[in-house]
Scaffold this motif. Structure first.
Motif, PDB file in Angstrom:
ATOM      1  N   GLY A 678       0.828  -1.205   0.000  1.00  0.00           N
ATOM      2  CA  GLY A 678       0.000   0.000   0.000  1.00  0.00           C
ATOM      3  C   GLY A 678       0.856   1.246   0.000  1.00  0.00           C
ATOM      4  N   THR A 679       0.270   2.354  -0.462  1.00  0.00           N
ATOM      5  CA  THR A 679       1.053   3.584  -0.604  1.00  0.00           C
ATOM      6  C   THR A 679       1.476   4.139   0.749  1.00  0.00           C
ATOM      7  OG1 THR A 679      -1.039   4.771  -0.720  1.00  0.00           O
ATOM      8  CG2 THR A 679       0.031   4.294  -2.816  1.00  0.00           C
ATOM      9  N   ASP A 680       0.793   3.727   1.824  1.00  0.00           N
ATOM     10  CA  ASP A 680       1.163   4.232   3.153  1.00  0.00           C
ATOM     11  C   ASP A 680       1.926   3.202   3.973  1.00  0.00           C
ATOM     12  OD1 ASP A 680      -0.008   6.801   2.900  1.00  0.00           O
ATOM     13  OD2 ASP A 680      -1.990   5.884   3.176  1.00  0.00           O
ATOM     14  N   ALA A 681       2.468   2.172   3.322  1.00  0.00           N
ATOM     15  CA  ALA A 681       3.124   1.085   4.064  1.00  0.00           C
ATOM     16  C   ALA A 681       4.264   1.604   4.930  1.00  0.00           C
ATOM     17  CB  ALA A 681       3.615   0.005   3.106  1.00  0.00           C
ATOM     18  N   SER A 682       5.084   2.516   4.378  1.00  0.00           N
ATOM     19  CA  SER A 682       6.222   3.024   5.158  1.00  0.00           C
ATOM     20  C   SER A 682       5.743   3.801   6.372  1.00  0.00           C
ATOM     21  CB  SER A 682       7.099   3.934   4.299  1.00  0.00           C
ATOM     22  OG  SER A 682       7.524   3.243   3.154  1.00  0.00           O
TER      23      SER A 682
END
Ligand code: ZN
Lengths: 1001, 91
Positions: A678-682
């Motif tokens: 997902g784009t917010d994984a970090s």
């Protein structure tokens, strides 16, 4: 010299099928259809056991599951022997062997009978009062109490029988197949409800089915004939399932019920092989109809417990159903019309009746008239004041009751008898209803508790609802059903019902005697030997709550839960204490309604299925390598691999040394693996780990520590960045499921705005870890296409590659401090990957090592194991892992808690290394750590969490948590053991290779 | 054992679910700005009502979704279920 008390044939007994069985070593005969009780009674045997406390001779009292006395031990066979079986329920079969339970050394000569003579000094609470002091004597008392009490024997070998569990979902469950249950079943099923009808007995029809008197007719047919036709009809209904020999044990909330279905207990032993013995049914019913019937009440009078005294309804059933006369000189004693039904049945069968004693003075009903017409003497307004006969009743004395029923008057009349049938009226069987959370109300007119408030979609009908007479049942049950099932019409409108039963009853809870109560023995609870006297004593001593009186006198605490006497106990309490019955409440009935076997409860979850376990895809290789396994969560993990009879210690020392000297191989498949995308994984990782993740480059790995919101270490593991928005997280083996759950919780409830997807892939990959100075050479052979140079593949990095056509992920990470690789392949290639590594490692003496060696190797490096070195009270600061806590991040789970006043205390327990003065002395994990042995009480500073003998350092090493340990470096502490004190020095927890040179060796 | 009407899957046995404590306790957006007492209020303080209670449950052995349940703890009767983020029923 056994008698034959069979009278006229009964259609429920197959006299062409003779069965022999043994009771207390003697051979008896009965017929197919008999219970153990009916067959014994047919042979003239009443005495079957001894009472629990006074060891008084006791006989068969009832004909059903409420039996308090006839409790037997079944089977001699040590694996199948079973205590607490009611002789009134067990159907005889060829080869049955049973023995009395409550007697020692034998039922006829019972040493504990002496307690009967001592009974004046064995009142209620005697055991509490006497045997509790001095405490050290308890062991001595216990031996004799246990031995003479004879609570039954448990099997000494595993149960060889098969049991199972079954789930059932139905629209309507009907409990009890008496007349009300049959009517309900037909009505429900015919109206399209998927219906289940269960009954604990082997036959349908309850007590109506053996009711043969002209006095009870439905549409001009004798009630039993009418019911028989109904039963034949319901057997043909498609959506109605009928289960007999099925006893509902528990009724929980939301109409969830447990029932035991008995499948083979009635079969000859030879026909049971390979069949399921009992089945636990887990029933979820949309609607429940309780038609559990009612239990006849005994009467409470002096010496009301002699063998030969039975419930009147039992005498009737033995005659009508089993064709057995309980005696040759029968007397009935009653306070209501029921005993006359019995009398008529006996008379019809030609069984002699000496007299009927009735508490009521002015009574008149067709039933009584019929008895008197046949020249049977009815004593009206009389009560039994005493009985005699040690092993069998032989005489009763009766006297006239005073107007208020509190005294007896006139002269005593003696009547000889060998059987006394007693009837105190009826108690609705509301046990299951109350288990379900239902609330009762007290009906004053006939002194019964009936269902009042239903906690779920259920109804009670028939006599368990207080409708005792045939008229009441046939007019109320159809009405109740229409409303409950939401239907317009039943098959039971406008029935013509004739019943001669008169409802009058004279209820006296404790019948008076000519003797003072102190000289009498009116038993209330037969199984636990509690008398009315005991209850009165408890009240005198200040007990008021019914629950307290119950525990103090043990009334209602036997395996029968006091099904017969509980109402009388309540009645006596209310009379003595001057409180109203309805306000007193009742004691709580708890599941199971009748005892269950452990086998039924456990079902198929025995042996290796007791607790399911998980095997890694490489499990077979460990078996081949003769590994010993340890349980980690549900996993079976290879623990160590003993060679040629090696001890565990020797195996672990060898494995540990080999891993550091050349090469070791570990199955790491059990580590939890969570795929994070997902784009917010970090950002997500930033919030759940204590350290920073945004700058981790693709293809790099990082160790992370996860806290609870309270700041305590929760889990740890290495997470690898596979792509811009793609990570793979590893967790501890035991924490895999809870970590995933926790991450999902935060994502769904606190941070739903984050674009992150979590997938557990633990089972999808097999992981082989190869470590040691020769590991690189080995993995290069296994994966020849990959460049393993330090420049291309440095420590803490990751490669996607292939072994032939098989995709694999390789991480260069280390939990041992050695140069090390973890290779992940699709789970089904795990075994061949392991074998390939073993093959390639042969020349380097590659050594499989288990979890124990893994723990030792990491301890040499001072790496923690969450759950071993931490215990949910350790912060990362306590672990001296300040380096992993980001100072820059604004927030992460647990951050705020790290500077609460409690977590910043200097004297918290902190993780330190411990070295023993004697390098060969290995500490015990869990041992206490102290500083000063002289100041009492000795202050405990902490405890040892990990301890090993390190073959690589050639000394003992340990980790421990010590209060203020961080500032104690070099200080001497003491480990006090049972037989010695061990001196230790606080040391750096990293014992080996502080510079991490070996990682790149 | 009760039956829970998962807002995503429908009625299932209780054994498929796990309870997650009191509902509607929001994690503070700026924990670092809270005093010890304020943080402790969020961290530790939970009601334990005999009667109607708002709780979090998760369908562990099903859709794995968290949701809210209104349950009477005195008799286990469930009055309502609703999804995370939805307003609790008022009556
Ligand atoms: Zn769901």
């Amino acid at each position: 010299m056994t008698k034959n008390l069979r009278v006229k044939t009964s259609k429920f007994i197959d006299e062409t099928y003779k069965i022999s069985f043994k009771f207390n070593g003697t051979t008896y005969y009965g017929y197919k259809g008999d219970t153990l009780a009916s067959a014994l009674l047919a042979s003239g045997l009443h005495l079957v056991g001894r009472s629990f406390k006074y060891h008084r001779p006791r006989g068969i009292m009832t004909a059903g599951s409420e039996e308090p006395n006839a409790i037997v031990q079944l089977h001699k066979n040590t694996s199948r022997t079973e205590p607490n079986v009611r002789a009134t329920e067990i159907e005889i079969y060829e080869g049955l062997e049973a023995s009395s339970q409550n007697c020692w050394p034998s039922v006829n000569f019972d040493i504990g009978g002496i307690n009967n003579f001592l009974s004046p000094i064995l009142p209620a609470g005697f055991y509490y009062k006497t045997f509790m002091w001095p405490a050290s004597f308890w062991e001595k008392y216990e031996y004799f109490i246990r031995k003479s009490a004879g609570l039954g024997k448990s099997p000494t070998e595993p149960d060889p029988d098969i049991y199972e569990h079954k789930y059932i979902h139905c629209d309507v469950l009907i409990i009890g197949a008496g007349i009300s249950g049959i009517i309900a079943a037909k009505t429900a099923a015919k109206n399209g409800y998927k219906t289940l009808l269960v009954d604990e007995k082997p036959y349908l029809g309850g007590s109506t089915i053996y009711q043969n008197s002209d006095h009870f007719k439905i549409n001009n047919q004798i009630s039993s004939s009418w019911l028989e036709k109904e039963i034949n009809e319901i057997k043909k209904i498609e959506n109605l399932k009928i289960k007999t020999r099925t006893s509902v044990a528990a009724y929980h909330g939301y109409n969830f019920l447990l029932a035991r279905e008995n499948l083979t207990d009635h079969l000859p032993l030879g026909q049971r092989k390979d069949k399921t013995r009992q089945r636990l049914l887990k029933i979820r019913a949309k609607k429940v109809i309780s038609a559990t019937g009612s239990l006849e009440r005994p009467l409470i009078f002096n010496n009301n417990d002699r063998p030969g005294i039975l419930l009147s309804s039992a005498v009737e059933k033995y005659a009508n159903f089993y064709g057995v006369a309980c005696g040759e000189k029968n007397v009935l004693f009653t306070n209501n019309d029921s005993a006359y039904e019995t009398a008529i049945s006996l008379y019809q069968k030609g069984i002699n009746i000496e007299a009927v004693i009735d508490n009521r003075e002015e009574i008149d009903s067709k039933l009584i008239k019929e008895i008197e017409k046949n020249n049977i003497k009815v004593y009206k307004g009389y009560t039994v004041v005493d009985t005699s006969g040690y092993k069998r009743i032989n005489k009763i004395s009766i006297m006239q009751l005073s107007k208020d029923g509190q005294k007896v008057t006139g002269s005593k009349i003696s009547i000889n008898c060998d059987c006394l049938g007693i009837s105190g009226g009826w108690t609705p069987a509301v046990h299951l209803f109350t288990q379900s959370g239902g609330k009762l109300k007290f009906r004053d007119e006939d002194q019964v508790f009936i269902p009042n408030i239903y906690p779920s979609d259920q109804i009670s009908i028939g006599s368990c609802n207080g409708d005792f007479t045939l008229n009441e049942i046939l007019s109320n049950v159809p009405k109740n059903l229409k409303e409950f099932l939401n239907i317009k019409k039943t098959d039971y409108e406008n029935l013509e019902v004739n019943s001669s039963f008169n409802k009058s009853k004279r209820n006296i809870w404790l019948l008076p005697s000519d003797k003072i109560i102190g000289k009498t023995k009116p038993f209330v609870d037969y199984q636990n030997d509690a008398t009315a006297k005991d209850i009165k004593l408890a009240l005198r001593e200040g007990f008021r709550s019914i629950e307290h009186v119950k525990r103090y006198t043990t009334t209602g605490m036997g395996t029968d839960q006091g099904k017969l006497g509980n109402m009388h106990a309540l009645g006596i309490i209310s009379e003595t204490a001057g409180s109203k019955m309805g306000e007193l409440g009742t004691t709580t009935f708890r599941p199971p309604y009748t005892p269950l076997t452990f086998g039924t409860i456990v079902g198929r979850n025995v042996g290796e299925y007791f607790d399911i376990f998980r095997k890694t895809p490489i499990h077979e290789c460990h078996l081949k390598n003769k590994a010993e396994f340890e349980n980690v969560g549900q996993w079976k993990r290879a623990w160590y691999y003993p060679q040629n009879g090696e001890s565990m210690h020797d195996a672990v020392q060898r494995e540990s040394k080999a891993a550091r000297d050349s090469a070791g191989i570990l199955d790491a498949s059990t580590l939890g693996k969570i795929d994070i995308q997902g784009t917010d994984a970090s950002e997500f990782l930033n919030r759940v780990y204590t350290n920073a993740w945004s700058k981790l480059a693709i293809g790099k790995c990082r160790y992370g520590l996860m806290l609870n919101e309270d700041g305590m270490v929760y889990d740890d593991g290495v997470t690898t960045r596979l792509g811009e928005n793609h990570y793979i997280m590893t967790t501890t083996t035991g924490g895999a499921a809870t970590v995933l759950g926790k991450l999902e919780d935060y994502l769904q409830t606190e941070w739903p705005e984050l674009d992150v997807y979590l997938t557990s892939v633990t089972d999808h990959y097999a992981t082989v870890s190869v470590c040691g100075p020769n590991s690189k050479k080995i993995v290069s052979q296994v994966i020849p296409d990959l460049d393993f140079s330090d420049e291309n593949f440095p420590h803490m990095s990751f490669k996607n590659t292939k072994i032939g056509k098989i995709k694999c992920r390789v991480m260069r990470i280390s939990f041992t401090g050695e140069h090390s690789y973890e290779i992940n392949v699709q789970a089904n290639y795990g075994k061949s990957l392991w074998e390939k590594c073993m093959e390639a490692g042969k020349q380097f003496n590659i050594t499989p090592y288990g979890t124990e060696t893994m723990h030792l190797l990491r301890a040499e490096k001072g790496f923690i194991i969450v759950g071993q070195d931490t215990d949910a009270t350790m912060t990362p600061i306590d672990l001296q892992m300040d380096w992993i806590v980001s100072k820059k991040k604004y927030d992460f789970i647990g951050k705020r808690s790290l500077y609460r006043s409690d977590t910043i205390r200097e004297d918290r327990k902190q993780l330190v290394g411990l070295l023993t003065e004697n390098p060969d002395e290995v500490l015990e994990e869990g041992a206490q750590i102290v500083a000063d042995m002289n100041k009492l009480p000795i202050e405990m500073l902490g405890h040892v969490t990990s301890s090993y003998y390190s073959p690589n350092l050639k000394k003992s090493i340990a980790l421990g948590v010590v209060r203020g340990g961080k500032n104690m470096m070099g200080q001497k502490l003491i480990i006090p053991m049972e037989d010695k004190q061990i001196n230790v020095t606080v040391a750096d927890p990293v014992f080996l290779d502080k510079e991490n040179k070996r990682l790149n060796a | 054992m009760f039956v829970i009407n998962c807002p995503y899957c429908g009625e299932r046995e209780q054994s498929e679910f796990k309870a997650g404590g009191e509902a509607h306790i929001v994690r503070p957006k700026q924990p670092t700005e809270l005093s010890d007492d304020q943080w402790a209020e969020y961290l530790f303080m939970r009601k334990n009502i005999k009667g109607v209670q708002f709780e979090r449950w998760v369908h562990t052995h099903g859709c794995r979704k968290w949701f809210n349940v209104v349950r009477d703890t005195s008799n286990d009767l469930i009055k309502a279920v609703y999804k995370m983020g939805e307003k609790p029923p008022t009556k």
